[in-house]
Each structure stands twice: as structure tokens, then as C-alpha cells.
Design an enzyme around this catalytic site. Structure first.
Site, PDB file in Angstrom:
ATOM      1  N   PHE B 243       2.838  11.110 -21.231  1.00  0.00           N
ATOM      2  CA  PHE B 243       1.822  10.556 -22.122  1.00  0.00           C
ATOM      3  C   PHE B 243       1.974  11.044 -23.560  1.00  0.00           C
ATOM      4  O   PHE B 243       1.003  11.111 -24.304  1.00  0.00           O
ATOM      5  CB  PHE B 243       0.418  10.878 -21.586  1.00  0.00           C
ATOM      6  CG  PHE B 243       0.290  10.735 -20.100  1.00  0.00           C
ATOM      7  CD1 PHE B 243       0.462   9.490 -19.510  1.00  0.00           C
ATOM      8  CD2 PHE B 243       0.037  11.826 -19.292  1.00  0.00           C
ATOM      9  CE1 PHE B 243       0.374   9.336 -18.125  1.00  0.00           C
ATOM     10  CE2 PHE B 243      -0.041  11.685 -17.906  1.00  0.00           C
ATOM     11  CZ  PHE B 243       0.124  10.442 -17.332  1.00  0.00           C
ATOM     12  N   GLY B 470       7.660   7.761 -15.559  1.00  0.00           N
ATOM     13  CA  GLY B 470       6.714   7.134 -14.656  1.00  0.00           C
ATOM     14  C   GLY B 470       6.477   5.676 -14.991  1.00  0.00           C
ATOM     15  O   GLY B 470       5.768   4.974 -14.273  1.00  0.00           O
ATOM     16  N   ILE B 649       8.151  -9.959 -19.668  1.00  0.00           N
ATOM     17  CA  ILE B 649       7.762  -8.913 -18.721  1.00  0.00           C
ATOM     18  C   ILE B 649       8.953  -8.707 -17.792  1.00  0.00           C
ATOM     19  O   ILE B 649       9.348  -9.607 -17.058  1.00  0.00           O
ATOM     20  CB  ILE B 649       6.512  -9.335 -17.913  1.00  0.00           C
ATOM     21  CG1 ILE B 649       5.326  -9.635 -18.840  1.00  0.00           C
ATOM     22  CG2 ILE B 649       6.154  -8.272 -16.881  1.00  0.00           C
ATOM     23  CD1 ILE B 649       4.822  -8.467 -19.648  1.00  0.00           C
ATOM     24  N   LYS B 721       8.060  -6.750 -25.384  1.00  0.00           N
ATOM     25  CA  LYS B 721       7.111  -5.945 -26.160  1.00  0.00           C
ATOM     26  C   LYS B 721       6.646  -4.791 -25.269  1.00  0.00           C
ATOM     27  O   LYS B 721       6.198  -5.030 -24.151  1.00  0.00           O
ATOM     28  CB  LYS B 721       5.893  -6.767 -26.560  1.00  0.00           C
ATOM     29  CG  LYS B 721       6.153  -7.893 -27.552  1.00  0.00           C
ATOM     30  CD  LYS B 721       4.845  -8.647 -27.788  1.00  0.00           C
ATOM     31  CE  LYS B 721       4.955  -9.645 -28.938  1.00  0.00           C
ATOM     32  NZ  LYS B 721       3.643 -10.332 -29.155  1.00  0.00           N
ATOM     33  N   GLU B 725       1.491   1.619 -23.794  1.00  0.00           N
ATOM     34  CA  GLU B 725       0.367   2.195 -24.533  1.00  0.00           C
ATOM     35  C   GLU B 725      -0.650   1.127 -24.935  1.00  0.00           C
ATOM     36  O   GLU B 725      -1.476   1.348 -25.806  1.00  0.00           O
ATOM     37  CB  GLU B 725       0.888   2.952 -25.758  1.00  0.00           C
ATOM     38  CG  GLU B 725       1.727   4.139 -25.351  1.00  0.00           C
ATOM     39  CD  GLU B 725       2.492   4.766 -26.492  1.00  0.00           C
ATOM     40  OE1 GLU B 725       1.912   5.612 -27.179  1.00  0.00           O
ATOM     41  OE2 GLU B 725       3.661   4.390 -26.713  1.00  0.00           O
TER      42      GLU B 725
END
Lengths: 340, 759
Positions: B243, B470, B649, B721, B725
């Protein structure tokens, strides 16, 4: 973590004898050289953090006496062996039926994994989770007597508003104990001076000038059983726990309530409060204010006011007075509405 | 297909299971502190207990008595190595063992090294310091802080964006709001603890440490240790949650490397959960003032966003989210200003959507307030202010599917059933509220290198120094190679997380999938070109075919007319056993030195607001339902729907997982997460997962992710893209809006807690 000696006595008298030989009469159990461990969900944590530093650990899980692991239901009430795990008691059919407040208090505590490890006796003896107590670099009168209390002027959102003193405002975070104190439970203890029964309400000590003295137990005393008297109307009881998230969090406020109703009129009420006090907290003034009254929003509100009349807020926990009152009102009304 | 594996729509890849899933769930995935190393010694940190002052004396005698103690690394030990630097690769310039000055709580004062972990821990706990204490400044409003303008203090935040005449437009606006918002301190708390394992083989240093930037760390660690980067290797094959916290290297890495050199033995140091709060980075608390003016028709004419961010004394860490909020809607005029507030704290750092999480929260909560002030549906309010071009540079959006996201999410959520009136919806003793907000994240991409090999047996190996934190990047890189080379995913292996591999940029800024897939695509296409050349040669089986008529599938080159040739046979004719291609990818418009910087560990991001042709963002719309007990005011979130559009995607399963995780994080931001700072001591109070709350399973009930099809060829060759986040941006504002809808109370300070609703 400091090195320690680890022993697994197989009967209580042997465990008591070992403890006696390594402790003196005035030792606080939490500061003694020899300490007992069962589930280890609290003590092992504090040993790793350097908060507890026993030189000798006496593991009670090998004690042979089968009654230590049994839940016995009789006409006199219910008897929990000290080593019964929280999860077992929470799932026990008779506990759920006869004492919903006990089953709720256990089910809403900790996590499934912890409830499968933690013993009932260990649970009632769990120590505060005050952040300033947990971390050894802060001043803390409970951990290091006389060193002061950093929580007093620090971040004290989790802290107690009832039973506090100038030395300590640490909350007692347990849930099960609130059910026990409400139901007049009795503790059976065995020590070098023999066996004795302790009313649950006498087990924990308010901090006063000596917050490091947490219970009435001697360092060589072991809780063997917890007894709850028969109380047919305890079928109308519940434990309401309010917290920041849905599960696995300590109570910001909680209420254990049992009601003996005649229609909507209160014959007898039992009330204990969690998350708001330094020890398991029986709200007797609130109970008395309800006696003989019709239970409605107004009388519940008056009982809640009575329960928190002596509350002492600090900077971040003042909301607990209002929240505690509302929690109690909601618990009373929900208990009233239970279909029994 | 189940919810976890959404059926691919247009421009969406198959929901392949993660190629490392089995390793992870069977404990076979080795995280850096699990990697076997012989003859290891254990290190434990001793950390300071004041936030400002000087260490005057260290007491080491008790620690030295601990059986098994091998060494104590402390002041003096680092004199022959260079200090850490603050920047892209380095977390802080605070050099804890070079300098006895204490800049913050929990600063490293020593490393105890022993034969066992337990002995090291015990010794570290016995190390005591005497201090010359000064009164520290904890945060906003503390005496002694210093406030400075942020613009120009960081290469990532050059200026306060503005457009038009805000003052005039705001003064004359028919409807306006002026409100202040705040977000708390947060720590990443990845479940995998921070650790460093270092060992030397001659003059070669090998470091196992969870890292989002192995190439950058290699170069920076070599600089600190004054050795050749070629002699440093950073190994981080799996990362158990990052993160952003494992992006910049902290001073611990060099300290452990020095300990290993002093001892001539591998040293492993795993930082405790509590120590991580002071020795790693975090998201600093922020404050915001937002003014919006609009006409009665709902068209915004004036927008001002002022932000304040806490940072450390020596390092100007800035997130500056105004660069995104200032471009979000068709504002008319824009005024922004960001300030830094220097306090006695450790240096903050990147944490999932660093600028957008706090700044878009403030903007979107304000947008909901504005919709209320206008008496307008919040979705319609956003629709009215949908821009054709971004208001600052007047550039077009490379693609912008925000309204499609709103429409699809609103439909799935049942927004039409919402009663607009505040407090009108109830379910027994529970007040029901519904709210929504926009999610936005800049689409960037960076230079990246990779090596791909195809063997005659049809096995493919992809090597790239990116990082599996992850997100599923290892899987989607393999998927790209599988698609382009016509082999099953089961024949593809992907190596990542090692600075000995071809360099990749930091796995931050949601650039990894775009950057890695773009370069893997390039390497695969180079392999295709070689195969095609051989197949279409005069004597080849597909002679006469043109490359654009060919494709690779099932181990064969297939021509349009149906003729085909086995790859195995083509390799035979080429007289090779494998084709291996090393590819380098540089984003369109990157300067000539872009690839050189990749090798030096400092590649630059492109995209977002920086490109000439267009601004590039991914968008989403999130809807939440809250329930609040009318007595006790606890807040629960039984339902969330998020719709997101993010170009190509690669894998609908891993994309959904990222977005879902982000939205769950958003629940935490809204209701749970906050690091409490003691105002007197400037020390973190709730330094563990007992008191630092994040959502648990019981807090997440019905959560739906919708992947809205979108095609964008301008962002990068892969058309991807980043969305890692995106999901957590907007959730907190949607929750705040829903809380308002349920109760009529506008909560502007996160996290939203019971006490704010009791008053």
C-alpha cells in the site's frame, strides 16, 4: 521477552504449592514471580510486550480434575469449570436458553479464534487494554506504581468514566464479567489458605490510590469454578455491546440486563455496564430506580441517568456518558420486548 | 462464473485465477523474511521514547549481559556510510544512527544482534537512553509548528493550480458553501511485517526485504554503503501487503547491512508492529477548506481548495491533491493552495492514492453539501458539471466514463428508490441513508524493461523486476504473454521481485500493470516478428503471408486463410531451441534519457496531468447505504456498489479484487482508521491492531463491483489504466453523504464516529 521457567502441574494443589513457594503473601498476582496461565490470550501478549514479566509460568491446561472443563446445570444454577473455553460456553444450549446475557457477552467478545483458546476464569481476570498500560515507555501507575498516568491528559477515548481515581482511568474491557456481576455470580478459589467463595462483585478492585492491585486474589490462588445462581427470569436477559466496528472490538459502552417483569412493571432488574468503568460495574442505583415501575422510555431514561450520576469524564471520553445512557435505555427496552 | 470472476465485457481480459494463488494458500510462497538463509543472526531494533531532543547517553550494559548477544549497532557504527536521502526512493533524510538528534517518536537508537530472535528482543528492550528533552510539536495547532507553502518543495508538486478569477466568480455566485474538512493520521499496517535480511558474499550484498522498488533500492543502498550498485541485489519475490509502505527504503536497510558486515554473518531484523509506526512512513493528517459557488441552475462557477498537510521537520513530503480536485469538474474558476505544517514527526510517505484519498474526500463531501444547498440530486449535480475539457490547462480527457459509471452504479444500487428528504428512510430502529461520490485516479505509466523467452516446447518465461504486492501483476503479465504468444497460461512462468531482473519502476502510482504489460507486449511482439519472418520466408511454410494476417494460437502460427505452422517446427528451421527477447519500453513523449534513468532506479512517470495531448485519469462512482441506530448511533455499511472504468481490464478477477479491496479500505477510512497522536508527547498512542481499527469481515456485507467497458489507446500501448488506487477514493465521502442523508448531520472530520452523531 525475558526467559522464564515453564511448568505444567497436573493438580490444583500442586499448582498452588509451586506458586506458594515462589511468591509471598503480599505479592500481587499480576506482579508475582510465578503466575498462572490458561488460554494465554492476554498474558502471553503482555509478556511479549514486556508488560508482564513472570519468572515462572504455571500452565493450568494439564490439570486433571474433569470438573474444571465442565459446565454443570442444576436446580441451584449453573457451574462453569474454570478451564471451560469462552467458545464452548457461548455455544452451550442451556446457557443460551437460561442465561442469554451470558451467551451474548461471550459471543460478542474477541474473535472466534480467541474464544476457542481463552478460558472463562482467565477471561474475567484479563487486564486492561489501556494503550498507555500496554506500552512500557509510558508513565502508568498500574504497570509501574507511582510513575504517574499518561492517559489522564493523553488520548483517553477508550477510558473509563465510572470508578476512576486520580491515579488511574483504565477501563476494564471484559464482557463476560458484566453478565456475571449482574447475575450475582460467585467465584470458587483455591489457594494455600484453603478454598473460598468470593462474590463476583468483590473480585475486582477499583483503582483508588493503588491501581496495581487489581483483584482480591492472592498470588497463589487459582479460580476453580464460576457459579451463577438459578434465576428463572434470567431467560429475559441480554447483553448489548456498542463498538466502532461490527466485530472484534472492545465496547465503547455495553449493558448486561436481566428483567423480572410483571406485565410491563419491573419486579426486579439487574444491570451491569461495560466499556465505561474501571472494573465490572453493577449499576445498583439504576436497578433500584426501576423497581416497581412500568418500564418505558421515561423510566429507562431515569435509570440511565441514575447509572451515570457519578460519572467523571475526561477530554476524549465524555461521550461515553451519553452513549452509556443510551446503550442502557436501548438494552432495557430490548430486554422488555424479548419473547420469552 | 461467480461474482469473484466477472464475465469479461468489451476490452476486458479473462478472469484467470492468480498464477501464484496455490503457492499463497498452501504456504509455499516465500516472503522475504521466509527465504532460507544459513547461519542467521537476529536483529531487534531499540527505539527512542521522546519526539524531540538529543540522546545524551545510551545504557547498553544490561543488554550486553543477555546470553547470546552478538553485537549492538548504534552511534558510530554508521560513520563510514552515507546518510539516507529523502526523495523518490528514500523514505527520509533522518539518519538515526548518524546523528543523536531525535526528530520523532520511535526513532531508531540501536540494533541489538543475537543468536536468537528472543535474545535480540530482550537485549533491545533493555537498551535505555538518557535524553536532553525539548517540548515537541505534535500536529496541527501545536505550538512550535511551522507552516510553509508546499508548491516547489517537491518535484511532484510544482505549483498551486488555478484558472480564471475565483474571487469575482465566488462573490457573485447565487449559491455557495465554505466548509472545512479533515482526515486523520493513518498507518498502512500491512499484515506482513517490515523486515530486512542482509548477507555478504565477498563484496556482494544480498538483501531480502519486502520492496515495491527493488531497482531503486539497489542503487540507493549502494550509494549509502559507498559500493558499486552491481554488487547489491534486492530480493522480494512476494510482498504481503504494501500500500505504499514498502515503496521508499527506510534507514533500517543500511543499518542491517552494516550489522551483517560487522558480524560476517547474515542478519535478519523483523520490525515489530508497534515499532513500524515510527520507523516506517504513514499518511499524515490533512485539513481542507473548500469553497464552491454555483448558479441556481447548478452550474459551478467558482471552486477553491486549500489544503494543509503535516510533515516532518527535515523533509517536505507533500501530496498536493489539488492537482486532481482542481480538474475534476467544469468549475469555471479555480483557486488552490497547499501548505505544509512541519512538526516533530517522522516523515510521511506514500499510502494508497496519497493525494486523492484526502483531497477527493474533501471535494466530494463538499459536492454533496453543495447539492443539498442547491436542492439538487447529487448525481444530477455531477452530471451538470461534467466537463468537456479539464479546467486548468483546457486539455481534453483521453477518455472519461464518469457518467457511465454513475448511471450503471445508480441502476445497480437502486438510487431511484432513495427518498431525497433527510431522515426519511428508516428500518425499525435504524436510520437509513444513501450517498454517492466520485472516484478518480491519474493514469500514469513509466519506463520498464522485461525479458521474454519462448522455447520449442512451448514454455514461456517472463522476467521483469516489478513486484507482486498482491495486485495480481504477475498474473496479468503472464496473461499478456500467454495471449501474444499463443500458449496456455499454465505454460507461462513469471519471475519478479529481484533487482537482478530487467528493471521496472516502483510499484506505485498504479502504474505497474500498464508499464509491465506494455513492455511484455513489446517483447512478445519482437518474438512474433522473428517467428513470422521465419515462417513467411521464401522457403517457409507460410511463404507469401503478411505479418498482419498472422496470429499465434495453440502453439501454432495461423494465417488468415487457415494455413498454419507449428512454432516448434519454425524454431527447428531457425535452428534454435528458444527465442528470447529483451525489451525496453518508454512512454510516448518520454525524453531520450528516460531509459537510462530506469537503470539508475529513478524512472519518471508520464501521464496524469503532465502529457501535452490530454489529461489521463481513471474514474468511478461509488454508492453506499448506511444504517445508524437511532439510540446508540453506531454506523454500519450494509451495501456498497462501485462502477469503474479503467481502459483495458487485463483480468476481471484481479481487477475486481483490487477495487473491492479499495472500497473496503474506504469503509475503514470513513469509519475506523486513525492513528492517535498524543498531543503532549507527540507520540503515537494506538500502535497495534488492537486499537488501530480496520474493517473486519462482519463490517463488509453486500459489496458489488461493476467494470464499465472503456477503450483508451492514448494512455499506453497496453491501453491499461491502473486501478489499484482507484477503489478507495470516494468511498469515505459517499459514507459521509449517506450519514448526512440518514441523520441531517454533516460530518466533515474523518473517521466518522459515534460521538460525532451523539451531540
Amino acid at each position: 521477552m525475558r526467559p522464564f521457567v515453564y511448568e505444567q502441574p497436573t493438580d490444583i494443589s500442586a499448582a498452588v504449592a509451586i506458586a506458594s513457594s515462589f511468591t509471598s503473601r503480599d505479592d500481587q498476582p499480576t506482579r508475582a514471580n510465578a503466575q498462572f496461565i490458561a488460554g494465554g490470550t492476554n498474558l502471553a501478549d503482555y509478556m511479549k510486550l514486556g508488560v508482564a514479566e513472570p519468572a515462572r509460568l504455571l500452565d493450568l491446561n494439564r490439570l486433571k480434575d474433569p470438573s474444571l472443563r465442565q459446565i454443570r446445570v442444576t436446580d441451584d444454577g449453573i457451574r462453569f469449570g474454570a478451564l471451560v473455553r469462552m467458545g464452548e460456553a457461548a455455544d452451550h444450549r442451556d446457557v443460551k436458553q437460561r442465561y442469554p446475557v451470558i451467551a451474548d457477552s461471550l459471543r460478542l467478545a474477541a474473535s472466534g479464534q480467541i474464544r476457542n483458546m481463552a478460558s472463562l476464569a482467565g477471561n474475567v481476570l484479563q487486564r486492561t487494554r489501556c494503550e498507555y498500560f500496554r506500552e512500557t515507555s509510558w508513565h502508568c501507575n498500574k504497570r509501574a506504581p507511582g510513575s504517574g498516568c499518561a492517559a489522564m491528559e493523553g488520548f483517553n477515548r477508550q477510558h473509563a468514566v465510572l470508578g476512576t481515581s486520580d491515579a488511574c482511568i483504565a477501563t476494564y474491557h471484559g464482557d463476560f464479567a458484566q453478565a456475571l456481576i449482574a447475575l450475582d455470580a460467585v467465584i470458587h478459589a483455591e489457594g494455600s489458605r484453603g478454598t473460598r467463595k468470593i462474590p463476583f462483585a468483590m473480585l475486582h478492585r477499583q483503582p483508588g490510590e493503588t491501581p496495581h492491585m487489581e483483584t482480591d486474589l492472592a498470588a497463589d490462588e487459582i479460580i476453580s469454578a464460576i457459579e451463577v445462581p438459578a434465576m428463572p427470569w434470567a431467560r429475559r436477559s441480554l447483553y448489548l455491546k456498542i463498538r466502532d466496528r461490527e466485530s472484534y472490538a472492545f465496547a465503547l459502552a455495553s449493558a448486561a440486563v436481566a428483567l423480572d417483569l410483571d406485565g410491563e412493571t419491573v419486579r426486579e432488574a439487574r444491570i451491569a455496564l461495560g466499556g465505561v468503568a474501571t472494573v465490572p460495574w453493577r449499576a445498583r442505583a439504576a436497578e433500584q430506580s426501576l423497581q416497581g415501575k412500568r418500564l418505558d422510555d421515561a423510566s429507562a431514561g431515569a435509570a440511565a441517568d441514575a447509572a451515570f450520576a457519578q460519572a467523571q469524564p475526561r477530554k476524549h471520553n465524555a461521550f461515553k456518558i451519553e452513549l452509556g445512557k443510551r446503550t442502557l435505555v436501548r438494552a432495557l427496552l430490548e430486554t422488555r420486548n424479548m419473547k420469552v | 462464473m461467480d461474482a469473484a470472476a466477472p464475465r469479461p465485457k468489451e476490452n476486458q481480459g479473462e478472469p484467470l485465477p492468480r498464477i501464484d494463488a496455490r503457492l499463497k494458500v498452501t504456504g509455499q510462497a516465500h516472503y522475504p523474511a521466509d527465504l532460507p538463509t544459513a547461519n542467521i543472526a537476529y536483529g531487534a531494533l531499540a527505539t527512542g521514547t521522546i519526539a524531540r531532543g538529543k540522546v545524551t547517553k545510551l545504557h547498553l550494559d544490561d543488554a550486553r549481559e543477555v546470553p547470546g548477544l552478538l553485537d549492538i549497532v548504534t552511534y558510530g557504527a554508521m560513520d563510514k556510510v552515507d546518510k539516507p536521502k529523502f526523495g523518490n526512493v528514500g523514505a527520509t533524510s533522518i539518519a538515526p544512527l548518524h546523528d543523536r538528534t531525535i526528530f520523532h517518536d520511535g526513532q531508531i537508537i540501536a540494533l541489538a544482534v543475537a543468536e536468537t530472535f528472543e535474545a535480540a528482543e530482550e537485549a533491545a528492550q533493555l537498551i535505555r537512553a538518557d535524553y536532553e528533552e525539548e517540548t515537541p510539536s505534535a500536529s496541527f495547532d501545536s505550538p512550535g509548528t511551522k507552516t510553509i507553502p508546499a508548491a516547489g518543495k517537491s518535484p511532484l508538486f510544482k505549483e498551486d493550480v488555478k484558472a480564471g478569477d475565483f474571487d469575482a466568480a465566488y462573490a457573485s455566485a447565487a449559491v455557495k458553501i465554505d466548509a472545512r474538512y479533515s482526515t486523520p493520521t493513518q498507518h498502512h499496517n500491512p499484515i506482513e511485517l517490515f523486515s530486512t535480511t542482509a548477507y555478504w558474499q565477498g563484496d556482494q550484498l544480498i538483501v531480502h526485504e519486502p520492496s515495491q522498488n527493488v531497482t531503486g533500492w539497489k542503487v540507493e543502498l549502494a550509494r549509502q554503503l559507498r559500493i558499486d550498485p552491481a554488487n547489491v541485489r534486492i530480493v522480494s519475490p512476494f510482498i504481503g501487503g504494501a500500500f505504499g509502505s514498502k515503496g521508499p527504503m527506510t534507514p533500517r536497510t543500511a543499518i542491517v547491512a552494516v550489522a551483517a558486515r560487522r558480524l560476517g554473518r547474515p542478519v535478519r531484523c523483523v520490525t515489530s508492529r508497534m515499532q513500524a509506526f515510527g520507523t516506517q512512513t504513514y499518511r499524515a493528517e490533512t485539513r481542507h477548506r473548500i469553497r464552491i459557488g454555483a448558479g441556481k441552475d447548478g452550474r459551478i462557477t467558482a471552486f477553491a481548495h486549500e489544503g494543509w498537510e503535516v510533515t516532518s521537520r527535515p523533509d517536505a513530503y507533500v501530496v498536493g491533491g489539488t492537482s486532481a480536485t482542481g480538474r475534476m469538474y467544469d468549475y469555471g474558476s479555480v483557486l488552490t493552495h497547499v501548505s505544509l505544517v512541519q512538526a516533530d514527526r517522522n516523515t510521511p510517505g506514500y499510502m494508497r492514492s496519497p493525494p486523492e484519498t484526502p483531497y477527493v474526500y474533501a471535494l466530494e463531501n463538499a459536492m454533496d453539501e453543495m447539492a443539498v444547498a442547491l436542492g439538487m440530486d447529487p448525481v444530477e449535480f455531477r452530471r451538470i458539471n461534467e466537463p468537456k475539457k479539464e479546467p486548468i490547462g483546457k486539455k481534453p480527457f483521453s477518455s472519461r466514463s464518469l457518467i457511465q459509471c454513475y448511471d450503471q452504479a445508480a441502476e445497480a444500487f437502486g438510487w431511484a428508490k432513495r427518498e431525497a428528504k433527510v431522515g426519511a428512510m428508516r428500518d425499525g430502529d435504524w436510520l437509513v441513508g444513501m450517498g454517492c461520490a466520485t472516484a478518480i485516479y491519474p493514469t500514469a505509466v513509466a519506463p520498464c524493461a522485461a525479458r521474454v523467452r519462448l522455447t520449442a516446447d512451448g514454455d514461456v518465461r517472463v522476467q521483469c523486476g516489478s513486484h507482486e504486492i498482491g495486485t495480481g501483476v504477475r498474473t496479468v503479465a503472464g496473461q499478456m504473454a500467454s495471449e501474444r504468444l499463443g500458449v496456455g497460461i499454465d505454460r507461462v512462468s513469471v519471475e519478479m521481485g529481484d533487482s537482478a531482473l530487467p528493471p521496472a519502476p516502483v510499484s506505485g502510482g498504479s502504474i505497474s500493470t500498464a508499464s509491465v504489460c506494455s513492455v511484455v507486449l513489446k517483447a512478445c511482439d519482437a518474438i512474433r516478428t522473428k517467428l513470422y519472418a521465419a515462417a513467411t520466408a521464401e522457403s517457409g511454410p507460410l511463404a507469401g503471408s503478411h505479418n498482419e494476417e498472422l496470429d499465434l494460437a495453440d502453439g501454432k502460427i495461423v494465417a488468415k486463410g487457415g494455413a498454419s505452422a507449428r512454432v516448434e517446427d519454425i524454431l527447428k528451421t531457425m535452428q534454435v531451441g528458444a527465442i528470447e527477447e529483451y525489451a525496453e519500453f518508454a512512454p510516448k513523449g518520454a525524453p531520450p534519457e528516460a531509459l537510462k534513468k530506469l537503470y539508475s532506479g529513478m524512472p519518471e512517470f508520464h501521464g496524469g496531468e503532465q502529457d501535452e495531448d490530454a489529461v489521463k485519469y481513471a474514474f468511478g462512482a461509488e454508492f453506499v447505504e448506511v444504517r445508524i441506530n437511532r439510540y446508540t448511533k453506531e454506523i454500519r455499511v450494509p451495501r456498497l456498489v462501485g462502477a469503474f472504468a479503467a481502459g483495458r481490464i487485463m483480468n476481471t478477477r484481479t481487477a475486481r479484487s483490487q477495487l473491492m479491496g479499495g472500497m473496503i479500505w474506504g469503509i475503514g477510512q470513513a469509519l475506523h482508521e486513525a492513528t492517535e497522536v498524543d498531543r503532549h508527547y507527540a507520540r503515537y498512542v494506538n500502535r497495534d491492531l488492537q486499537d488501530y481499527l480496520v474493517p473486519v469481515n462482519a463490517d463488509v456485507k453486500d459489496l458489488q463491483v461493476i467494470l464499465v467497458p472503456e477503450v483508451d489507446h492514448a494512455v499506453n500501448p497496453a491501453g491499461v489504466k491502473g486501478l489499484g488506487e482507484l477503489g478507495n477514493v470516494g468511498t469515505a465521502a459517499a459514507v459521509a453523504s449517506a450519514v448526512y442523508h440518514a441523520t441531517g448531520k454533516r460530518i466533515r472530520d474523518l473517521p466518522i464516529r459515534i460521538e460525532q452523531l451523539l451531540v
